[in-house]
Scaffold this motif. Structure first.
Motif, mmCIF file in Angstrom:
data_model
loop_
_atom_site.group_PDB
_atom_site.id
_atom_site.type_symbol
_atom_site.label_atom_id
_atom_site.label_comp_id
_atom_site.label_asym_id
_atom_site.label_seq_id
_atom_site.Cartn_x
_atom_site.Cartn_y
_atom_site.Cartn_z
ATOM 1 N N LEU A 259 0.833 -1.207 0.000
ATOM 2 C CA LEU A 259 0.000 0.000 0.000
ATOM 3 C C LEU A 259 0.867 1.257 0.000
ATOM 4 N N GLN A 260 1.944 1.239 0.759
ATOM 5 C CA GLN A 260 2.853 2.387 0.773
ATOM 6 C C GLN A 260 3.548 2.550 -0.568
ATOM 7 N N ASP A 261 3.960 1.442 -1.170
ATOM 8 C CA ASP A 261 4.656 1.514 -2.454
ATOM 9 C C ASP A 261 3.771 2.080 -3.546
ATOM 10 N N HIS A 262 2.462 1.884 -3.444
ATOM 11 C CA HIS A 262 1.528 2.394 -4.452
ATOM 12 C C HIS A 262 0.907 3.726 -4.040
ATOM 13 N N LYS A 263 1.519 4.364 -3.035
ATOM 14 C CA LYS A 263 1.125 5.724 -2.628
ATOM 15 C C LYS A 263 -0.337 5.791 -2.176
ATOM 16 N N ILE A 264 -0.813 4.748 -1.497
ATOM 17 C CA ILE A 264 -2.173 4.773 -0.955
ATOM 18 C C ILE A 264 -2.167 5.680 0.271
ATOM 19 N N PRO A 265 -2.935 6.762 0.295
ATOM 20 C CA PRO A 265 -2.799 7.759 1.365
ATOM 21 C C PRO A 265 -3.462 7.386 2.679
ATOM 22 N N ASN A 266 -4.420 6.435 2.651
ATOM 23 C CA ASN A 266 -5.205 6.182 3.858
ATOM 24 C C ASN A 266 -5.551 4.700 3.934
ATOM 25 N N TYR A 267 -5.101 4.045 4.965
ATOM 26 C CA TYR A 267 -5.437 2.634 5.150
ATOM 27 C C TYR A 267 -5.430 2.303 6.632
ATOM 28 N N GLN A 268 -6.041 1.161 6.960
ATOM 29 C CA GLN A 268 -6.155 0.747 8.356
ATOM 30 C C GLN A 268 -6.378 -0.755 8.409
ATOM 31 N N SER A 269 -5.860 -1.385 9.435
ATOM 32 C CA SER A 269 -6.080 -2.812 9.651
ATOM 33 C C SER A 269 -6.988 -3.007 10.857
ATOM 34 N N THR A 270 -7.563 -4.184 10.952
ATOM 35 C CA THR A 270 -8.442 -4.517 12.069
ATOM 36 C C THR A 270 -8.293 -5.992 12.392
ATOM 37 N N GLU A 271 -8.969 -6.451 13.438
ATOM 38 C CA GLU A 271 -8.926 -7.844 13.858
ATOM 39 C C GLU A 271 -10.340 -8.413 13.884
ATOM 40 N N PHE A 272 -10.479 -9.641 13.420
ATOM 41 C CA PHE A 272 -11.734 -10.384 13.502
ATOM 42 C C PHE A 272 -11.507 -11.537 14.476
ATOM 43 N N CYS A 273 -12.165 -11.497 15.632
ATOM 44 C CA CYS A 273 -11.957 -12.496 16.681
ATOM 45 C C CYS A 273 -13.215 -13.318 16.890
ATOM 46 N N GLN A 274 -12.991 -14.610 17.034
ATOM 47 C CA GLN A 274 -14.104 -15.514 17.306
ATOM 48 C C GLN A 274 -13.547 -16.818 17.857
ATOM 49 N N GLY A 275 -13.970 -17.174 19.090
ATOM 50 C CA GLY A 275 -13.482 -18.388 19.705
ATOM 51 C C GLY A 275 -11.984 -18.316 19.926
ATOM 52 N N LYS A 276 -11.249 -19.286 19.371
ATOM 53 C CA LYS A 276 -9.796 -19.305 19.445
ATOM 54 C C LYS A 276 -9.146 -18.853 18.144
ATOM 55 N N THR A 277 -9.944 -18.308 17.256
ATOM 56 C CA THR A 277 -9.463 -17.937 15.926
ATOM 57 C C THR A 277 -9.421 -16.425 15.777
ATOM 58 N N MET A 278 -8.341 -15.941 15.178
ATOM 59 C CA MET A 278 -8.232 -14.523 14.838
ATOM 60 C C MET A 278 -7.846 -14.392 13.380
ATOM 61 N N ARG A 279 -8.546 -13.526 12.686
ATOM 62 C CA ARG A 279 -8.213 -13.141 11.330
ATOM 63 C C ARG A 279 -8.053 -11.623 11.300
ATOM 64 N N TRP A 280 -7.472 -11.122 10.259
ATOM 65 C CA TRP A 280 -7.213 -9.686 10.149
ATOM 66 C C TRP A 280 -7.878 -9.127 8.896
ATOM 67 N N GLY A 281 -8.242 -7.878 8.985
ATOM 68 C CA GLY A 281 -8.821 -7.189 7.834
ATOM 69 C C GLY A 281 -7.974 -5.983 7.480
ATOM 70 N N ILE A 282 -7.902 -5.668 6.201
ATOM 71 C CA ILE A 282 -7.173 -4.492 5.727
ATOM 72 C C ILE A 282 -8.107 -3.686 4.831
ATOM 73 N N ALA A 283 -8.174 -2.401 5.064
ATOM 74 C CA ALA A 283 -9.027 -1.517 4.267
ATOM 75 C C ALA A 283 -8.209 -0.317 3.830
ATOM 76 N N TRP A 284 -8.463 0.161 2.616
ATOM 77 C CA TRP A 284 -7.766 1.351 2.134
ATOM 78 C C TRP A 284 -8.677 2.157 1.230
ATOM 79 N N THR A 285 -8.388 3.418 1.121
ATOM 80 C CA THR A 285 -9.164 4.325 0.296
ATOM 81 C C THR A 285 -8.269 5.472 -0.169
ATOM 82 N N PHE A 286 -8.691 6.116 -1.223
ATOM 83 C CA PHE A 286 -7.970 7.293 -1.728
ATOM 84 C C PHE A 286 -8.585 8.587 -1.190
ATOM 85 N N ASP A 287 -9.594 8.449 -0.335
ATOM 86 C CA ASP A 287 -10.238 9.591 0.309
ATOM 87 C C ASP A 287 -9.535 9.855 1.640
ATOM 88 N N THR A 288 -8.802 10.944 1.708
ATOM 89 C CA THR A 288 -8.030 11.239 2.923
ATOM 90 C C THR A 288 -8.898 11.769 4.058
#
Length: 617
Positions: A259-288
């Motif tokens: 995302l940094q290499d492609h000059k994406i100005p705004n992004y954020q990660s998150t966590e998806f938790c359930q039971g003993k399992t964790m997954r991650w989410g990544i979101a990005w936009t060109f809207d600052t």
């Protein structure tokens, strides 16, 4: 189920787990998969693909009134985890000014679970893509079974692109896209043979029913998400927000780097938790102007960091007048010496001063080493200055000697007898002649020696004569044959350097001193410039975001750096640490430091430096 407390707050399964006994009474197919223990509690075998399928079908029907069929040889979704993703999208869309409720699901799968949940909960419309023929056929049937043909369109694609082929014949804009990409790059990684999974980590509690195409792709999920990132640059005018699930935490930094290499100005990660399992989410936009929400997991980590601020009671010996203002002045002097930028705000009624600190480089570590280096530089500079004084003294002595040689000296004058005794008389030309003759004779070989030299191919007599002349000339001191008395004065001082040697030495010393002076002035000018810009830089670092400024998130490309990475000149956006320093007064004056962003361990080092230096005069 240690991670259930971090599930999305609106997820109905966070506070109330599925009741297997009630579900078994209502759904006969699910009842076949449930067994009871001696206490009458119902359990489910998560290693059985049939049990997982019947649980997903029962939950979708019971909680969302969705009628879904799933093949056993395709990916069976975990409903609470999939619901976390939908709820996260809901939170992101709340930040948009205008929401059409149109989304894209990349690789929807046989269950078509994301479009079905999104349409049922939020009345969204979806454009879904699928590569696998079996998944495509089953997804269309599930859409039809729930009468959502006017809301969900499933499209068969080749898979060469993530979004471009899907949107070729489509019109209109979309609010978001979502994706659950294949996690693994090959069969070895899928079987955890080449993965980074540690030996002491527990084995998965559920079975994986995904097909090869659903779990394995070339380059793994990083390459798949990279394809979406590349295409998002071209589609930024048609899709507002791009998102994807990430199955492995170790892949998250790689995705952020893309995302940094492609000059994406705004992004954020998150966590998806359930039971003993964790997954991650990544979101990005060109809207600052868009702010991404933080997950409960991120908030808990942040609150844990902020729960225990660093405190220190200032001793009375640190300042002449023991109050908040004088302690603050002493602290600001220390911060200025460390080149830490700060902004000051005070509350006179509460006897409290607030300093917002921003450090761009580590200037508080290795102080002993820095003092030794400064001492060494001072000694070198002192030696250079001392050398300049000695050269000046020698020049003066040399000039005085020349003047004395030029002027006429009366030998009969008693005042000049002491001078004549101190001076060592130089040998005359006649005294030099015997020495010169002896040297020349020693250089002339005898007849027998010349014969031996000729037999060995040595140079002849003529060559020796030329060599003899050169050696003889080199042995005659300068000024011996000169008639000018001033030219012979140098012989009277044994081993004294010539005027040219003085000039060369003097020039080298001047150049050395000049270079050191220029370097010192350059350092002083840089320090002055940094101090003059302190308030401006710190205000810019802490000023509130406007509509024209990019969003400052914890995952923005311009963020905190590591202590080993250098700060380039003019790169004032890359900071080492940001923290708040509060100076309060009760019976005594206290310092309290609260972490904001960056490397928290640096805050401990700054406070330790303050403790060591605040009591110094």
């Amino acid at each position: 189920m240690a991670l259930n407390k971090f599930m999305h707050p609106r997820n109905p399964y966070k506070e109330k787990a599925p009741n297997f006994k009630a579900l078994s009474l209502k759904y006969p197919e699910f009842a076949k998969c449930v067994f009871q223990d001696l206490k009458g509690k119902c359990h489910l075998d998560y290693k059985s693909p049939t049990s997982l399928r019947q649980l997903a079908i029962a939950l979708l029907k019971e909680d969302f009134d969705l009628d879904v069929e799933m093949p056993l040889n395709r990916l069976i979704p975990t409903i609470p985890l999939r619901l976390n993703y939908i709820l996260w999208i809901e939170d992101i869309l709340k930040e948009l000014a205008q929401v059409k409720g149109r989304g894209i699901d990349i690789g929807t799968g046989a269950s078509c679970v994301y479009p079905l949940l999104g349409c049922k909960k939020n009345d969204w419309s979806f454009l879904a893509s699928e590569v696998d023929e079996t998944n495509f056929t089953m997804a269309e049937k599930n859409v039809q079974r729930n009468n959502m043909e006017n809301k969900i369109k499933v499209k068969k694609v080749s898979g060469e692109t993530a979004l471009l082929e899907l949107l070729e014949d489509e019109t209109g804009d979309y609010d978001f896209c979502m994706c659950n990409p294949p996690f693994f790059a090959d069969h070895m990684e899928a079987q955890a043979i080449t993965s980074s999974r540690t030996d002491d980590r527990a084995e998965p509690t559920s079975v994986n029913t995904a097909s090869v195409g659903e779990s394995i792709t070339e380059g793994g999920e990083v390459e798949f998400i990279r394809k979406i990132i590349v295409e998002s640059v071209k589609l930024q005018d048609r899709i507002k927000i791009f998102t994807s699930m990430v199955g492995k935490k170790t892949n998250l930094p790689c995705v952020k780097k893309d995302l940094q290499d492609h000059k994406i100005p705004n992004y954020q990660s998150t966590e998806f938790c359930q039971g003993k399992t964790m997954r991650w989410g990544i979101a990005w936009t060109f809207d600052t102007n868009l702010s991404f929400p933080r997950s409960l997991f991120q908030e808990s980590k942040k609150n844990k960091k902020l729960s225990a601020p660093l405190t220190y009671t200032v001793p009375q010996s640190a300042v002449d007048v023991y109050d908040v203002e004088h302690v603050a002045d002493k602290l600001m002097g220390i911060l200025k010496s460390l080149e830490i930028e700060y902004t000051k705000s005070d509350d006179s009624k509460a006897k409290r001063i607030h300093l917002k600190l921003t450090a761009y480089k580590n200037t508080w570590s290795h102080q002993r080493r820095k003092r030794r280096e400064m001492k060494r530089q001072k000694e070198e500079l002192k030696a250079v200055c001392t050398g300049r004084k000695e050269i000046g003294t020698e020049e003066q002595d040399d000039d005085n000697g020349k003047n004395k040689n030029v002027q006429e000296i009366n030998v009969d004058d008693p005042s000049n007898k002491q001078i004549n005794l101190k001076r060592k008389e130089a040998p005359s030309s006649d005294e030099h002649s015997p020495k010169k003759q002896k040297v020349e004779e020693s250089l002339i070989p005898s007849d027998s020696d010349q014969g031996a030299l000729k037999r060995k191919g040595a140079p002849g007599t003529e060559e020796h004569s030329s060599k003899k002349m050169k050696v003889g000339e080199s042995l005659i001191p300068d000024g011996i044959n000169s008639k000018n008395p001033s030219d012979q004065s140098g012989l009277k001082r044994k081993g004294a350097p010539t005027t040219e040697e003085h000039a060369d030495k003097r020039q080298k010393v001047k150049e050395t001193i000049g270079n050191s002076d220029r370097e010192k002035k350059l350092r002083e000018s840089k320090m002055t410039e940094n101090q003059d810009n302190t308030t401006t830089k710190s205000e810019e670092a802490w000023k509130p975001r406007t509509s024209d400024s990019p969003v400052a998130t914890s995952d923005s490309p311009v963020k905190a750096r590591t202590s080993d990475s250098p700060v380039k000149e003019g790169d004032t956006d890359v900071f080492l640490i940001k923290c708040d320093l509060f100076i309060t007064e009760t019976e005594k004056v206290h310092i309290e430091m609260v972490y904001a962003e960056g490397q928290k361990d640096q805050m401990n080092q700054i406070l330790q430096y303050i403790k060591n230096h605040i009591a110094l005069p």
